[in-house]
Motif scaffolding. Sequence first.
Motif: not given
Length: 518
Positions: A83-86, A102-107, A109-115
């Motif tokens: 989550a802390s990567l670009p 699988r881990i990257l499909h965890t919502d 990460i994406w959600r935090r990035r989008c937020r």
Amino acid sequence: MAVCARLCGVGPSRGCRRRQQRRGPAETAAADSEPDTDPEEERIEAGAAALAGAGGGRGAGPSPPPRCSLLELPPELLVEIFASLPGTDLPSLAQVCTKFRRILHTDTIWRRRCREVLHRYRHILGLWQPDIGPYGGLLNVVVDGLFIIGWMYLPPHDPHVDDPMRFKPLFRVHLMERKSATVECMYGHRGPHNGHIQIVKKDEFSTKCNQTDHHRMSGGRQEEFRTWLREEWGRTLEDIFHEHMQELILMKFIYTSQYDNCLTYRRIYLPPSHPDDLIRPGLFKGTYGSHGLEIVMLSFHGKRARGTKITGDPNIPAGQQTVEIDLMHRIQLPDVESLRSFNELSRIVLEVREQVRQEQQQREDGAEDGEGRAPQSPREPQRGPAQPSVELPAEKGGGPADGEAAAAAAPAPEQPAQSGQGQPFVLPVGVSSRNEDYPRTCRMCFYGTGLIAGHGFTSPERTPGVFILFDEDRFGFIWLELKSFSLYSRVRATFRNAEAPSPQAFEEMLKNIQSLTS
Ligand SMILES: [Zn+2]
């Protein structure tokens, strides 16, 4: 799997060698020629390893083991690291191995990035009107997948007022960026290119295109005009050659195209609705003669309803009140035969106007202004079940069309002459209408005034007319002095983040957009 093993430190020696020797950018570039090397991956590898080291070092022993396997870390920790990567690196990282994928499909990460990005741009979500001379417009800024997209909504082609709205993207913001979010201009036909958004204040922002050459077409102005004509009006040059509206069309093209998508937007709210409203307030598409279709916002204010132009024209610019409906003065239409006579309708309307004038006089004499009082329920006593204020399915990632398309596909909720509810309606002879396809029954009519003016909004004047309520989604207005008829049909798209924080905020917004073009 070879890549995965390499990253985990148990692979062939080549991978291990890479882990041991940190390379500089020059070396990384040189490594591009290596068949099995991806510099992007290398960067992620280094970054992830460093982060893993830092994270593990906190609670663990004094020196982390020289070969730390990322794969051995618990998934929660990997989520933290990734989550802390670009954001732009995440897709490549997902290709490393199934566990990472699988881990990257965890919502999360994406959600935090989008937020993170969303937080910076949260103020631009919602509805906006561009400052573009008299023309105005309707921009809907939404989160759409991994982007924030600014969709310009355009009325359907004249005179098909019941057709769904059209829209085109004007800009987008990538949500998956880490530092400065990428903004792209989507104007023109050559794909996204470099753009910029400046948030001036909470209710105002500007867009700028940094590559306006992307808006130009190989065929020059001629091709640009033809394309615009086709898109905006659904017409060809040959079509409009003989029409008097060609000047209006040309003027709009010349005026609007010079902006090149460098626009300032001001926030607009949807009108607040109240259970006692005659119909649900909202946005409507209306016919405006040679000006084509325009977007009008219907709102209720005690004993008056107002139609405010969201798009406008050189006569009556955006922001002005095109029609005002006097909900205290119903007009009883005569039977259809008498209604065919324009003079008869004119007589009835002018009588009501005189009555309104006298009442106004009395009020002024009595120095008692009842402006703020609620109307004596002009609403029909019996209607269907109350309409929920949001009745369309919420839009998903598929673009703003979803709501509108879904609604368009559903049968129109029209109630034709239901048990004496409807009254036959026909336009008086001599009243011109863009669209012959207007409803032939109406629910009720009110006295109203319509704003007319010369080019450049000169000598504006409110002139008498008739507001005709056809059904929940359609109304009309007969402009007595112009001997013309406008038909309005509800915009059925769903808009988010468009509610006014308070009724006062809505009134203020109306005043502001009006003052800008007065
Ligand atoms: Zn551009």
